[in-house]
Design an enzyme around this catalytic site. Structure first.
Site, PDB file in Angstrom:
ATOM      1  N   GLU A 225      31.067  42.696  43.671  1.00  0.00           N
ATOM      2  CA  GLU A 225      31.780  42.626  42.403  1.00  0.00           C
ATOM      3  C   GLU A 225      31.170  41.548  41.509  1.00  0.00           C
ATOM      4  OE1 GLU A 225      35.929  41.360  42.580  1.00  0.00           O
ATOM      5  OE2 GLU A 225      36.316  42.490  40.742  1.00  0.00           O
ATOM      6  N   GLU A 358      36.859  28.612  38.928  1.00  0.00           N
ATOM      7  CA  GLU A 358      37.086  27.492  39.852  1.00  0.00           C
ATOM      8  C   GLU A 358      36.763  27.897  41.297  1.00  0.00           C
ATOM      9  OE1 GLU A 358      39.118  28.341  37.295  1.00  0.00           O
ATOM     10  OE2 GLU A 358      38.444  26.610  36.134  1.00  0.00           O
TER      11      GLU A 358
END
Lengths: 388, 368
Positions: A225, A358
């Site tokens: 992905e 993050e």
């Protein structure tokens, strides 16, 4: 199989097949091994090096192409996972209609209570003879409303720590108990859905990989992905920076020094990011894969957000408008389509979808730079005993 | 097509340079030398120039050089940057050599100096301020008298204090002056490992080698593009050293590198450096393959120079902050990298100068 062999094969195929019947042509192309040449023979490929696909794409440039908008999850995530973990029967059943676009795929991973901490997901799959009974709720499911199949991660053993109790399935989106509800987004349209699974019965032959090995299977999907989101071969000055540069070129009256400085900085960053992507592909071709891929998605998200915001600012009055807030279900995931207001809003998701920025920084720090992980309080606790 | 990787020959050259530097130029040796009367290490320079053969990399074989290219010179600069090596490679083998090489077809004098430079017999400096850029005229502080003698003053010249010969732009033409005929005065420089000096000429005997300054512009373009490789080397050292440090340093009973506040800064820095490598390679490749350097390589050079300048400085500043107190000490070599990074940010065009050039090169016109 070398470059000349593949070119020869693609030319012979082109000469022997009539592209007038689009679907028949695509099916025949798959059967000839010219769908994705790096896949094995018999599954749409020739077992060749991945970069040789360009040879085929060039030779077959003038024939019916895939319509990849709706197919991104199938092509980018489901297919490599099925290839890596599927049985022969599963590969035979799923890969061809996936590639031709006859069957669309979506991804049932995230849940209301499991985002960055995907492994804590709560959708249950309970074995009942040769079947699994699935109950739970999934969210942020792009394109569920088009999909024939889904890749699904569910909890099959709540009594072990979270990563170990998961299994990976192919979910039949037509099965009773699957309910898809549109989820309206800040753009006004619904690209995502909520998917409710209530007593959905899946035969065991829709399981991918071993029972309890779902986390490992899911890693294959997620790695692909991020490559799919951050990758892509653009020319210099193309992609999002090209669109914003055109806005600048077409509006001499809107030019200020402040906008110019910001545009130049972003142009440079876009260019060095493009070069890093080109270098990554060159390393792959030379058989020395580098870790830069994990940085590409981070940079892509940041650049898209900065650039789309700058574009609106350059347009002044025009940037105050919006093309259409009508609630509708979108046809495909599209980062650049529609107008600049849509692009600005849609880009906000780029640092959230497919792994937040993050989480990606953690992955880079731990897997590329070798920094120690944070202490994990949930690593050895059975999932059912975790606070939530 | 741009080759963004390193060839095997380039990797072998890197290994040779790195071996010499590991042996002769460890951080302690550099720290020990910077406050002596000879901050440049001329013994080390002779070894690199003659034995490893780096002085002649940009010089064709017909003029006694190695017939290599900017790609190889870039690899050498990556290693010199990584070691903050106090040698005059950039000033002599890149800037001065490139300017003379551009004049060597028409001037036998220039060709003869190029041969001696390529052999490592002499060291040269291009008498322009280290802050000169490819986008501004040079040579406006020196005048040529009727007899061709030069008078004037050029401040902040890199490597002048160890040069045997000065390549001097003056009044729109290019001259060679033997250093013995010039006043060269070193002053304290921000970069302790690349001493700058003021060159004063008073009716100094000079030989004119070119009637224009095209060679100087070419040298400054090549210099800016190759400085990006030095900046990459500085960035690499800062990143590697800091990663090693935060794995080792414990606070709150954990390595500080396990805290996300630290990890995220290093993850971002890592990808900035990865992009710097791609940009520096693209610039070196463009310089190596361009038919006309100032035309064909200008865009990749401006991209690499602006990006790598900022990244090297950011890497050094992050390295200092993440080393905290120890990074503020004279004893730790980190300050040498910070001082190098800040100096080379200003050198050969600031990042802003290079971005301003891209307004034209990338068709992003300035406001009226």
């Amino acid at each position: 199989m070398n470059e000349a062999d593949i070119r020869e094969r693609a030319r012979a195929f082109r000469a022997g097949h009539d592209p007038a019947d689009r679907l028949a042509f695509l099916r025949a192309r798959f059967d000839a091994g010219l769908a994705w040449v790096h896949f094995p023979t018999g599954h749409g490929g020739l077992g060749a090096r991945r970069e040789l696909q360009r040879v085929v794409d060039k030779e077959l440039g003038d024939v019916p192409q895939l319509a990849p908008g709706k197919m991104a999850i199938g092509l980018g995530m489901a297919a490599p996972t099925i290839l890596a973990f599927g049985t022969e029967e599963q590969k035979k059943r799923f890969l061809r209609p996936l590639w031709t676009g006859e069957e669309i795929w979506c991804q049932l991973f995230s849940e209301p209570g499991a985002g960055s901490d995907l492994a804590t997901l709560a959708t249950r799959a309970v074995r009942d003879g040769d079947e699994w009974v699935v109950d739970g709720q999934k969210v942020w499911t792009s394109g569920a409303h088009h999909s024939r199949w889904a890749i699904l991660v569910a909890r099959t053993d709540p009594g072990v720590p979270k990563h170990r109790g998961l299994s990976y399935f192919v979910c039949d989106m037509r099965a009773p108990g699957v309910e898809v509800r549109p989820l309206r987004q800040i753009t006004g349209e619904a690209e995502f859905n909520e998917v409710f699974l209530t007593g959905v019965r899946l035969p065991d032959d829709l399981r991918l990989g071993e029972v309890g090995d779902g986390w490992r299977v899911a890693q294959t999907t997620l790695m692909n992905e991020r490559v799919a989101i951050g990758g892509g071969d653009v020319r210099r000055g193309g992609g999002m920076i090209g669109m914003v540069a055109d806005t600048w070129r077409e509006r001499p009256e809107a030019r200020t020094h402040d906008l110019h400085q910001r545009l130049l900085r972003l142009w440079v960053e876009s260019e060095v990011t493009r070069l890093a992507g080109a270098r990554l592909r060159a390393q792959l071709s030379a058989g020395q894969p580098g870790p830069e891929g994990s940085g590409m998605k981070l940079a892509f998200a940041r650049l898209n957000q900065e650039l789309t915001g700058l574009d609106l600012e350059m347009r002044r009055d025009e940037g105050l408008g919006y093309d259409d807030w009508t609630f509708r279900r979108s046809e495909a995931v599209d980062f650049v389509g529609r107008d600049p207001g849509y692009r600005y809003l849609r880009a906000k998701g780029n640092s959230i979808e497919g792994g937040t920025s993050e989480i990606l920084r953690n992955i880079i720090a731990e897997r590329v730079l070798g920094l120690p992980s944070e202490p994990r309080v949930d690593k050895d606790v059975p999932w059912k005993d975790l606070p939530r | 097509m741009t080759d963004l990787l390193y060839t095997q020959v380039e990797e072998e050259l890197r290994a040779a340079v790195r071996d010499v530097l590991a042996d002769r130029c460890p951080p302690a040796a550099v720290l020990g030398r910077i406050e002596t009367a000879s901050p440049y290490d001329l013994d080390l320079w002779r070894t690199l120039a003659r034995d490893v053969g780096v002085a002649g990399l940009l010089v064709p074989e017909s003029l006694g050089g190695a017939g290599a290219s900017a790609r190889e010179a870039a690899v050498v600069l990556e290693e010199l940057g990584r070691a903050v090596a106090p040698v005059p490679f950039l000033g002599s083998a890149v800037l001065a050599t490139s300017a003379l090489l551009a004049a060597a077809d028409a001037s036998a004098e220039a060709a003869s100096w190029v041969r001696r430079l390529a052999a490592g017999e002499v060291t040269a400096a291009l008498a322009v301020p280290f802050s000169a850029s490819p986008y501004r005229e040079t040579g406006d502080t020196v005048t040529a008298g009727g007899d061709g003698a030069l008078s004037g003053r050029v401040a902040a010249v890199a490597g002048a204090s160890v040069a045997d010969v000065l390549v001097v732009p003056a009044a729109g033409a290019l001259y060679v002056v033997e250093a013995a005929h010039a006043g060269v005065e070193a002053a304290p420089s921000l970069d302790l490992t690349r001493q700058l000096a003021t060159v004063t000429l008073w009716e100094a005997p000079a030989v004119r080698v070119a009637a224009d300054l095209a060679g100087v512009r070419l040298a400054l373009t090549a210099g800016a593009g190759l400085l990006a490789a030095e900046q990459l080397g500085v960035s690499d050292w800062c990143l590697d050293t800091t990663i090693a440090y935060v794995k080792e340093r414990h606070q709150f009973a954990r390595p500080v590198g396990s805290f996300q506040a630290i990890k995220h800064r290093l993850a971002d820095l890592w990808f900035d450096v990865a992009r710097a490598r791609a940009a520096a390679r693209a610039a070196a490749d463009a310089l190596a393959t361009a038919k006309d350097v100032t035309e064909d390589a200008a865009l990749p050079v401006a991209v690499a120079a602006s990006w790598c300048s900022d990244v090297a400085l950011h890497a050094a500043e992050e390295a200092l902050q993440l080393h905290a107190g120890i990074g503020m000490t004279w004893e730790h070599p980190l300050h040498l990298y910070l001082k190098r990074a800040k100096s080379v940010q200003i050198a050969l065009g600031t990042p802003g100068d290079h971005r301003a050039a891209l307004a034209e090169l990338a068709d992003l016109p300035s406001p009226a």
